[in-house]
Write an enzyme that holds these catalytic residues in place. Structure first.
Site, PDB file in Angstrom:
ATOM      1  N   LYS A 267       0.840  -1.206   0.000  1.00  0.00           N
ATOM      2  CA  LYS A 267       0.000   0.000   0.000  1.00  0.00           C
ATOM      3  C   LYS A 267       0.872   1.251   0.000  1.00  0.00           C
ATOM      4  O   LYS A 267       1.799   1.360   0.800  1.00  0.00           O
ATOM      5  CB  LYS A 267      -0.880   0.025   1.263  1.00  0.00           C
ATOM      6  CG  LYS A 267      -1.831  -1.150   1.354  1.00  0.00           C
ATOM      7  CD  LYS A 267      -2.600  -1.136   2.660  1.00  0.00           C
ATOM      8  CE  LYS A 267      -1.713  -1.376   3.869  1.00  0.00           C
ATOM      9  NZ  LYS A 267      -2.470  -1.630   5.103  1.00  0.00           N
ATOM     10  N   THR A 300      -7.386   9.971   7.874  1.00  0.00           N
ATOM     11  CA  THR A 300      -6.953   8.705   7.239  1.00  0.00           C
ATOM     12  C   THR A 300      -6.624   7.631   8.268  1.00  0.00           C
ATOM     13  O   THR A 300      -6.093   6.588   7.912  1.00  0.00           O
ATOM     14  CB  THR A 300      -5.706   8.933   6.362  1.00  0.00           C
ATOM     15  OG1 THR A 300      -4.683   9.491   7.196  1.00  0.00           O
ATOM     16  CG2 THR A 300      -5.983   9.844   5.190  1.00  0.00           C
ATOM     17  N   GLY A 302      -6.957   4.503  10.064  1.00  0.00           N
ATOM     18  CA  GLY A 302      -7.767   3.299   9.886  1.00  0.00           C
ATOM     19  C   GLY A 302      -7.940   2.875   8.437  1.00  0.00           C
ATOM     20  O   GLY A 302      -8.645   1.898   8.157  1.00  0.00           O
ATOM     21  N   THR A 303      -7.275   3.579   7.518  1.00  0.00           N
ATOM     22  CA  THR A 303      -7.427   3.195   6.093  1.00  0.00           C
ATOM     23  C   THR A 303      -6.939   1.768   5.848  1.00  0.00           C
ATOM     24  O   THR A 303      -7.560   1.022   5.097  1.00  0.00           O
ATOM     25  CB  THR A 303      -6.653   4.149   5.163  1.00  0.00           C
ATOM     26  OG1 THR A 303      -5.363   4.378   5.702  1.00  0.00           O
ATOM     27  CG2 THR A 303      -7.364   5.464   4.969  1.00  0.00           C
ATOM     28  N   GLY A 304      -5.807   1.405   6.482  1.00  0.00           N
ATOM     29  CA  GLY A 304      -5.229   0.078   6.244  1.00  0.00           C
ATOM     30  C   GLY A 304      -6.160  -1.030   6.736  1.00  0.00           C
ATOM     31  O   GLY A 304      -6.418  -2.007   6.021  1.00  0.00           O
ATOM     32  N   CYS A 305      -6.671  -0.860   7.966  1.00  0.00           N
ATOM     33  CA  CYS A 305      -7.574  -1.876   8.540  1.00  0.00           C
ATOM     34  C   CYS A 305      -8.826  -2.000   7.671  1.00  0.00           C
ATOM     35  O   CYS A 305      -9.314  -3.105   7.396  1.00  0.00           O
ATOM     36  CB  CYS A 305      -8.004  -1.483   9.947  1.00  0.00           C
ATOM     37  SG  CYS A 305      -6.622  -1.123  11.038  1.00  0.00           S
TER      38      CYS A 305
HETATM   39  N1  LIG Z   1      -5.177  10.328   1.241  1.00  0.00           N
HETATM   40  C1  LIG Z   1      -5.558   9.216   0.633  1.00  0.00           C
HETATM   41  N2  LIG Z   1      -6.371   9.264  -0.450  1.00  0.00           N
HETATM   42  C2  LIG Z   1      -6.772   8.151  -1.067  1.00  0.00           C
HETATM   43  N3  LIG Z   1      -6.412   6.923  -0.692  1.00  0.00           N
HETATM   44  C3  LIG Z   1      -5.586   6.802   0.372  1.00  0.00           C
HETATM   45  C4  LIG Z   1      -5.119   7.929   1.096  1.00  0.00           C
HETATM   46  N4  LIG Z   1      -4.334   7.485   2.118  1.00  0.00           N
HETATM   47  C5  LIG Z   1      -4.315   6.148   2.027  1.00  0.00           C
HETATM   48  N5  LIG Z   1      -5.045   5.722   0.977  1.00  0.00           N
HETATM   49  C6  LIG Z   1      -5.311   4.347   0.555  1.00  0.00           C
HETATM   50  O1  LIG Z   1      -5.741   3.665   1.721  1.00  0.00           O
HETATM   51  C7  LIG Z   1      -5.248   2.331   1.747  1.00  0.00           C
HETATM   52  C8  LIG Z   1      -4.422   2.129   3.019  1.00  0.00           C
HETATM   53  O2  LIG Z   1      -3.132   2.629   2.768  1.00  0.00           O
HETATM   54  P1  LIG Z   1      -2.067   3.134   3.808  1.00  0.00           P
HETATM   55  O3  LIG Z   1      -2.542   4.366   4.449  1.00  0.00           O
HETATM   56  O4  LIG Z   1      -0.781   3.174   3.072  1.00  0.00           O
HETATM   57  O5  LIG Z   1      -2.064   1.924   4.859  1.00  0.00           O
HETATM   58  P2  LIG Z   1      -1.994   1.939   6.451  1.00  0.00           P
HETATM   59  O6  LIG Z   1      -3.279   2.559   6.933  1.00  0.00           O
HETATM   60  O7  LIG Z   1      -1.862   0.519   6.807  1.00  0.00           O
HETATM   61  O8  LIG Z   1      -0.828   2.775   6.803  1.00  0.00           O
HETATM   62  C9  LIG Z   1      -4.462   2.195   0.449  1.00  0.00           C
HETATM   63  O9  LIG Z   1      -5.293   1.646  -0.546  1.00  0.00           O
HETATM   64  C10 LIG Z   1      -4.063   3.611   0.117  1.00  0.00           C
HETATM   65  O10 LIG Z   1      -3.812   3.785  -1.259  1.00  0.00           O
HETATM   66  C1  LIG Z   2      -5.669  -1.524  17.283  1.00  0.00           C
HETATM   67  C2  LIG Z   2      -5.075  -0.974  16.033  1.00  0.00           C
HETATM   68  N1  LIG Z   2      -4.905  -1.771  14.968  1.00  0.00           N
HETATM   69  C3  LIG Z   2      -4.370  -1.278  13.834  1.00  0.00           C
HETATM   70  C4  LIG Z   2      -3.989   0.023  13.718  1.00  0.00           C
HETATM   71  C5  LIG Z   2      -3.359   0.560  12.467  1.00  0.00           C
HETATM   72  O1  LIG Z   2      -4.175   1.469  11.766  1.00  0.00           O
HETATM   73  P1  LIG Z   2      -3.534   2.761  11.078  1.00  0.00           P
HETATM   74  O2  LIG Z   2      -2.326   2.308  10.354  1.00  0.00           O
HETATM   75  O3  LIG Z   2      -4.566   3.252  10.135  1.00  0.00           O
HETATM   76  O4  LIG Z   2      -3.253   3.697  12.204  1.00  0.00           O
HETATM   77  C6  LIG Z   2      -4.177   0.849  14.845  1.00  0.00           C
HETATM   78  N2  LIG Z   2      -3.817   2.139  14.846  1.00  0.00           N
HETATM   79  N3  LIG Z   2      -4.720   0.322  15.976  1.00  0.00           N
HETATM   80 MG   LIG Z   3      -2.484   4.830   7.060  1.00  0.00          MG
END
Ligand SMILES: Nc1ncnc2c1ncn2[C@@H]1O[C@H](COP(=O)(O)OP(=O)(O)O)[C@@H](O)[C@H]1O
Ligand SMILES: Cc1ncc(COP(=O)(O)O)c(N)n1
Ligand SMILES: [Mg+2]
Length: 590
Positions: A267, A300, A302-305
């Site tokens: 990602k 943003t 929680g986007t990953g979860c």
């Molecule tokens: N500002 C944003 N606009 C659009 N998509 C986003 C944005 N930030 C993250 N994403 C998308 O959200 C998903 C989670 O990505 P990311 O944020 O890299 O993961 P994590 O939350 O695990 O750090 C991916 O599909 C990424 O492309």
């Molecule tokens: C309990 C728990 N699980 C997962 C994430 C990661 O999420 P993010 O990367 O969006 O902060 C988090 N912050 N907290």
């Molecule tokens: Mg993120």
């Protein structure tokens, strides 16, 4: 001994396995008879399921007791007439994702995000909580890891009973927990395993230390159908490599794939050099660059979860991996765009709104009050031809009616183009909100949803009320035109809020419409369980007569020509309002 006797005494399915080797067809025959003749308890239905799946897979080489399995049974026992097998549509299984993750008190990420994402995507989600974090928009303030026993017990409770389709993992804070999970999955196999290798929160706080890396690489990844690391996690998993370009992400996806997962999604939400949000998907053969616009927002967290849960949800519904990932990415993009200005917490990383509902109340644009029967008091229904005739726009007509005292407005536009109608409807919604008057759209559920009107009014031959209710949700107003007590009762049973009853008098707007007269109106009102508004040929000359019926449930009158086929809409509406007020004073209910 029959299966029924045996089931009465044993909960151990191994004896059935033994029976199965002696006479599988007989056993299944008896089993089906048992199933059809009794209400089975949860534990016996698990046994049933196991017998069937084992038998079917032995006979056919296929997994699971699906429609194919059912047909196989029928083929084995064609002579058995009582063997009615319900078809798939009656027997549809609810798609089910189990998330094994940490709790986030701020509910932006973790288990809470997973539950919301699955609910939004229409999939049931159960939860095994690995840790409880104290978290908000400023960061992570505390982490309490649950005991291994508790995690094992939660896994057993869910997996042994609830037929999970897909397991999705988030925060797995200890090596032992990974091992417990893998043991559980050996015992209770599922259709797919989605691994979000959560290590560091977006705020930079550590959720699973570096000591876990080896277990992720060697034990967890080979079992995964997809792993979804972000850039930091990808780097950590690959010994701290630098990831700055899309080409770096591709090589990383390949290296992660070599560790054994069937698919990898690296990602790129945090890729600094990219103006788009780019993720790299690799299935061992092809690379896909999944791109969406980068939404400018602080929300943003929680986007990953959410992305991983949505992938799991789509897989549980039966999607292929690539389409699950594409749908999930589009969902994340939509919720971020929708929630970009919502304001929760004081920190730098806000949560977003999975349900796409909060913005309205935050912007205070929605009419927050619920529907009241008294809203029907003076109901103004627009007519495109009349507006044309008098050379006024719908918005001017609505403004004037409200000025004159209309208590609810309906847009009834039977002609004209959809795009144009939608634009006028949006403008009318704004006007009505300003005056706190509900706005209802005639017939066009699509327009009502698109302009976020307060409700829909349907006729007997329009879309059925129950379908409208399913589409518009529980909080919109639904009105139904009814001529008879039976129709009024059905409208109530199907989820309508009010009845429009008529035509009471003959009218030009509906030339061939049968009139029901005051007697017909009284019958509908007396039978109805929801408020009624009278409609059809009502004007200054006869409105008093209608209201003076004084019958229960009759809350007001609806008018078209009486106000809109006049030179001055506001003045006519005002006169009518005055007249109705007079007749209400001293009204006697029958
Ligand atoms: N500002 C944003 N606009 C659009 N998509 C986003 C944005 N930030 C993250 N994403 C998308 O959200 C998903 C989670 O990505 P990311 O944020 O890299 O993961 P994590 O939350 O695990 O750090 C991916 O599909 C990424 O492309
Ligand atoms: C309990 C728990 N699980 C997962 C994430 C990661 O999420 P993010 O990367 O969006 O902060 C988090 N912050 N907290
Ligand atoms: Mg993120």
């Amino acid at each position: 001994m029959t299966v029924k006797d045996t089931l009465g005494r044993h909960d151990d399915w191994r004896c059935f396995e033994a029976l199965l080797t002696i006479s599988p067809a007989l056993l299944i025959y008896q089993y089906m008879g048992f199933l059809l003749s009794s209400t089975t308890s949860t534990s016996t239905s698990i046994i049933h399921h196991k017998i069937c799946t084992t038998f079917i897979s032995k006979q056919t080489g296929r997994q699971g007791f699906d429609q194919f399995g059912a047909l196989t049974l029928k083929a084995i026992m064609p002579e058995e007439k009582s063997l009615t097998i319900t078809n798939d549509s009656n027997n549809k299984k609810t798609p089910h994702v189990l998330t094994v993750a940490g709790s986030d008190s701020g509910a932006g990420a973790g288990v809470q995000a997973d539950l919301k994402a699955c609910a939004a995507r229409g999939v049931y989600c159960s939860t095994v909580i690995t840790a409880v974090t104290a978290q908000n928009t400023l960061g992570v303030q505390d982490v309490s890891i649950l005991s291994e026993e508790s995690v094992a017990a939660q896994l057993k409770s869910v997996l042994s009973d609830m037929r999970v389709d897909v397991v999705k993992t988030g925060m797995l804070p200890s090596i032992a927990m990974v091992k417990i999970l893998l043991d559980s999955l050996k015992q209770y196999p599922v259709q797919a395993l989605v691994v979000d290798p959560v290590m560091v929160s977006t705020s930079g706080d550590v959720l699973a230390g570096p000591s876990i890396l080896d277990t992720f690489r060697k034990d967890l990844f080979p079992m995964a159908d997809i792993v979804t690391p972000n850039l930091k996690e990808t780097s950590a998993l690959l010994g701290g490599i630098q990831l700055e370009t899309i080409s770096d992400m591709r090589s990383a996806a390949k290296s992660l794939h070599d560790m054994g997962p069937r698919n990898v999604l690296v990602k790129g939400g945090d890729l600094p050099s990219s103006s788009d949000a780019v993720d790299i998907f690799f299935n061992g053969k092809d690379f896909y660059e999944l791109r969406s616009s980068r939404i400018q927002t602080r929300n943003t967290h929680g986007t990953g979860c959410t992305l991983a849960s949505c992938i799991a949800a789509e897989l549980a519904k039966g999607s292929s991996m690539l389409s699950a990932v594409k749908v999930a990415k589009r969902y994340v993009e939509s919720v971020l765009e929708y929630s970009k200005s919502i304001n929760i917490g004081n920190g730098s990383q806000g949560p977003f709104d999975h349900g796409l509902k909060l913005k309205r109340s935050v912007c205070n644009s929605s009419r927050m009050q619920v529907f009241e029967p008294s809203d029907l008091f003076l109901y103004a229904v627009t007519d495109s031809n009349m507006n044309k005739k008098w050379g006024r726009s719908i918005t001017d007509a609505v403004k004037a009616a409200i000025e004159g005292g209309a208590t609810i407005v309906q847009l009834r536009e039977k002609e004209g183009e959809t795009g144009e109608f939608l634009e006028s409807a949006k403008a009318c919604v704004e006007i009505c909100r300003l005056h706190n008057i509900p706005l209802v759209i005639n017939d066009r559920v699509d327009i009502a949803l698109a302009c976020d009107a307060d409700g829909v009014h349907v006729g007997q031959s329009d879309m059925p009320v129950a379908t409208v209710r399913a589409l518009v949700g529980p909080d919109k107003i639904i009105g139904v035109s009814c001529k008879t007590p039976e129709q009024a009762l059905k409208a109530w049973a199907d989820g309508a809020d009010y009845v429009g009853s008529g035509g009471v008098f003959p009218t030009n707007t509906k030339a061939n419409n049968r009139t029901i007269g005051l007697d017909g109106l009284r019958d509908v009102c007396l039978a109805s369980k929801i408020p009624v508004v009278a409609i059809g040929g009502i004007n200054l000359g006869n409105a008093k007569e209608v209201m003076e019926l004084g019958v229960v449930n009759l809350e007001g009158v609806a008018v078209v020509s009486a106000v809109f086929d006049r030179e001055c809409v506001a003045a006519e509406t005002r006169k009518l309002y005055g007249l109705l007020k007079e007749s209400v004073v001293g009204k006697v209910m029958v």
